[in-house]
Scaffold this active site. Structure first.
Site, PDB file in Angstrom:
ATOM      1  N   LYS A 253     -38.732 -19.707  57.449  1.00  0.00           N
ATOM      2  CA  LYS A 253     -40.172 -20.071  57.669  1.00  0.00           C
ATOM      3  C   LYS A 253     -40.620 -20.018  56.163  1.00  0.00           C
ATOM      4  CE  LYS A 253     -41.066 -18.026  62.481  1.00  0.00           C
ATOM      5  NZ  LYS A 253     -39.823 -17.101  62.420  1.00  0.00           N
TER       6      LYS A 253
ATOM      7  N   PHE B 292     -46.472 -11.279  69.395  1.00  0.00           N
ATOM      8  CA  PHE B 292     -47.712 -10.926  70.216  1.00  0.00           C
ATOM      9  C   PHE B 292     -47.737 -10.634  71.034  1.00  0.00           C
ATOM     10  CE2 PHE B 292     -50.791 -11.939  66.188  1.00  0.00           C
ATOM     11  CZ  PHE B 292     -49.905 -11.099  65.641  1.00  0.00           C
TER      12      PHE B 292
ATOM     13  N   CYS C 186     -45.180 -16.284  69.005  1.00  0.00           N
ATOM     14  CA  CYS C 186     -44.535 -16.493  68.400  1.00  0.00           C
ATOM     15  C   CYS C 186     -43.028 -16.426  69.034  1.00  0.00           C
ATOM     16  CB  CYS C 186     -44.509 -15.970  67.578  1.00  0.00           C
ATOM     17  SG  CYS C 186     -46.259 -16.077  67.123  1.00  0.00           S
TER      18      CYS C 186
ATOM     19  N   HIS D  90     -35.964 -14.862  62.619  1.00  0.00           N
ATOM     20  CA  HIS D  90     -37.423 -15.007  63.008  1.00  0.00           C
ATOM     21  C   HIS D  90     -38.034 -14.746  61.801  1.00  0.00           C
ATOM     22  CE1 HIS D  90     -40.915 -15.216  64.911  1.00  0.00           C
ATOM     23  NE2 HIS D  90     -41.882 -14.306  64.904  1.00  0.00           N
TER      24      HIS D  90
ATOM     25  N   HIS E 200     -44.841 -20.130  59.669  1.00  0.00           N
ATOM     26  CA  HIS E 200     -44.476 -20.029  60.786  1.00  0.00           C
ATOM     27  C   HIS E 200     -45.029 -20.442  61.688  1.00  0.00           C
ATOM     28  CE1 HIS E 200     -44.323 -17.574  64.250  1.00  0.00           C
ATOM     29  NE2 HIS E 200     -44.652 -16.385  63.677  1.00  0.00           N
TER      30      HIS E 200
ATOM     31  N   GLU F 148     -36.645  -5.809  61.557  1.00  0.00           N
ATOM     32  CA  GLU F 148     -35.425  -7.513  61.832  1.00  0.00           C
ATOM     33  C   GLU F 148     -33.877  -6.763  61.578  1.00  0.00           C
ATOM     34  OE1 GLU F 148     -36.946 -11.852  61.617  1.00  0.00           O
ATOM     35  OE2 GLU F 148     -34.792 -11.835  63.167  1.00  0.00           O
TER      36      GLU F 148
END
Lengths: 406, 75
Positions: A331, A394, A162, A302, A336, A313
């Site tokens: 988002k 990931f 991502c 993110h 996403h 975060e």
């Protein structure tokens, strides 16, 4: 003028907020989530997603071209055409050997793979399409854009899950700094809302289960968040050295002033509990740009709307930047977009700086008290000099980009 | 048979029907090796005519391909 200043001269996007930059930017500022029931996911444990509305590849690319491209490449081809036109460049006139293409994706073309696997199981191996590999290989993303744009310089796909789109922009910038190219088309694209992929995400427990209220499911930083909603799309930027752009009379949207990349070296999917890897990436980007945390006015986070990730975060951002920047997660609107997310969010950071507008975080009604940053709820107009865009993938792979006013 | 072939080229391969004539060659229609391999598959499936991609490349002209397909269909 320094040859180290790297400018964004063109933007092209295809997102769940709309096809094209104008439509997307309008949708992002409106702050209305694109999430909805997805007929393609009928019978799946999670059957909601954020699709690109009204994406018609035959109308946009022509039937001959569209039928031979997986959706993830179709998105990128449309975004690339917009970005190059926005930059005022003409591929028939440029020195193609000096034009690079660096794009990111997490998964290539799983839709094509799943379709052809079904053909093989229900029919026979000799009925599988000869287009299977040319359509699904991840590197075709850059290969097809290079071909379309007569860009004969370095052409590659980077994959950091991502974070792919943001990593690609960082690598593209490096190619310009190393003088390997004069122009780079960069960004990311993804079309992985497919039954098998979505079943996998559902099994991981990563997706929001707010199935009865899909438009409320993606709610970054909100106390009621319970996972992300899958999105799709592409974001493409044209990068050039600012000096070159000015010399040809090109418009500069903003600069990509810093890039940082890192690995958690911790776990295959779980974020590092203190966000150590993300911190490393953000600090590296600040050093690269010769800026400090207090210089950052705005963060496009993110912020995927997962219970754990959003808090980690915000802790990292608070530690490095303090609480003054106005943070958004777009988002909430787009869901996403995986490997496209970092690129689209970099494009939105450029637009935020250019238009002095911080987009809202859709569906943020009750801020999680553990989130210590100032999160936007409505669109806020204020001058912005420095914007940060963060991306985590990931595999523990992180990327941070700093966008500054030209 | 030619009409069915034309119909496949127009719908499946998105070729403008106005550009398709009995004398058209596959190369005139800008079909590359991947398209031709796919055409062989589609002809087998939709016309029940087993023709290899090598035969298509060798034959080239649409009316001749249609004749070949008719013979294979009968076989």
């Amino acid at each position: 003028m320094s040859r180290r200043e790297i400018a964004v001269t063109g933007i092209g996007v295809v997102t769940p907020a709309g096809v094209g930059t104008a439509e997307t930017w309008r949708g992002i500022r409106a702050g209305v989530s694109a999430a909805d029931h997805d007929p393609c996911l009928e019978g799946q444990p999670v059957s909601i997603s954020c699709r690109v509305p009204g994406f018609d590849p035959v109308a946009l690319l022509g039937g001959r071209k569209a039928r031979r491209l997986d959706r993830f490449v179709q998105f990128a081809m449309v975004a690339a055409a917009e970005a190059v036109a926005d930059a005022g460049l003409d591929p028939r006139k440029w020195d193609g050997a000096r034009v690079g293409v660096v794009l990111g994706c997490a998964d290539g073309g799983p839709g094509t793979v799943e379709e052809q696997f079904r053909v093989m199981l229900t029919s026979a191996p000799d009925q599988v399409s000869p287009m299977l590999l040319p359509m699904q290989l991840p590197n075709m993303l850059a290969g097809c854009v290079s071909t379309e744009m007569s860009a004969r310089g370095p052409s590659m796909v980077v994959s950091t899950a991502c974070a792919s789109g943001a990593t690609a922009i960082g690598v593209a910038r490096d190619l310009l700094l190393l003088d390997r190219c004069d122009i780079v088309l960069t960004g990311g694209s993804e079309a992985m809302i497919t039954p098998l992929v979505m079943a996998g995400f559902a099994q991981m427990g990563a997706l929001s289960r707010r199935l009865d209220e899909p438009h409320l499911a993606s709610r970054p930083f909100d106390i009621g968040r319970d996972g992300f909603v899958a999105g799709e799309g592409a974001g493409l930027l044209v990068l050039e050295r600012k000096a070159d752009a000015r010399a040809r009379g090109g418009r500069v949207h903003a600069l990509v002033a810093g890039f940082g990349a890192s690995a958690d070296a911790y776990h295959v999917t779980a974020p590092h509990p203190e966000g150590a890897g993300l911190e490393l990436a953000v600090r590296a980007a600040l050093t690269d740009a010769d800026l400090t945390g207090t210089d950052v006015d705005h963060v496009n986070a993110h912020g995927t709307s997962t219970p754990l990730g959003d808090v980690i975060e915000s802790d990292v951002l608070h530690r490095i930047l303090g609480d003054h920047p106005l943070v958004t997660s777009t988002k909430g609107v787009t869901g996403h977009m995986f490997g496209a997310a970092g690129a689209v969010e970099a494009a939105l950071s450029v637009l935020a700086v250019e238009h002095a507008a911080v987009p809202p975080t859709a569906n943020l009604t009750d801020l999680d008290p553990r989130v210590r940053m100032n999160i936007s709820r409505e669109v806020e107009y204020r001058p912005l000099q420095v914007a940060l865009s963060t991306s985590l993938g990931f595999g523990g792979q992180n990327a941070a980009l700093l966008v500054t006013a030209p | 048979m030619y009409d069915q072939l034309k119909q496949i080229l127009a719908s499946k391969f998105q070729i403008d029907p106005e550009h398709i004539a009995p004398s058209s060659r596959l190369s005139d229609l800008e079909l590359d090796s991947l398209d031709i391999a796919e055409l062989a598959l589609v002809m087998e499936k939709e016309l029940d005519a087993k023709v290899t991609d090598d035969e298509l490349i060798e034959t080239q002209q649409l009316d001749s391909i249609a004749e070949l397909a008719s013979r294979r269909q009968a076989a």
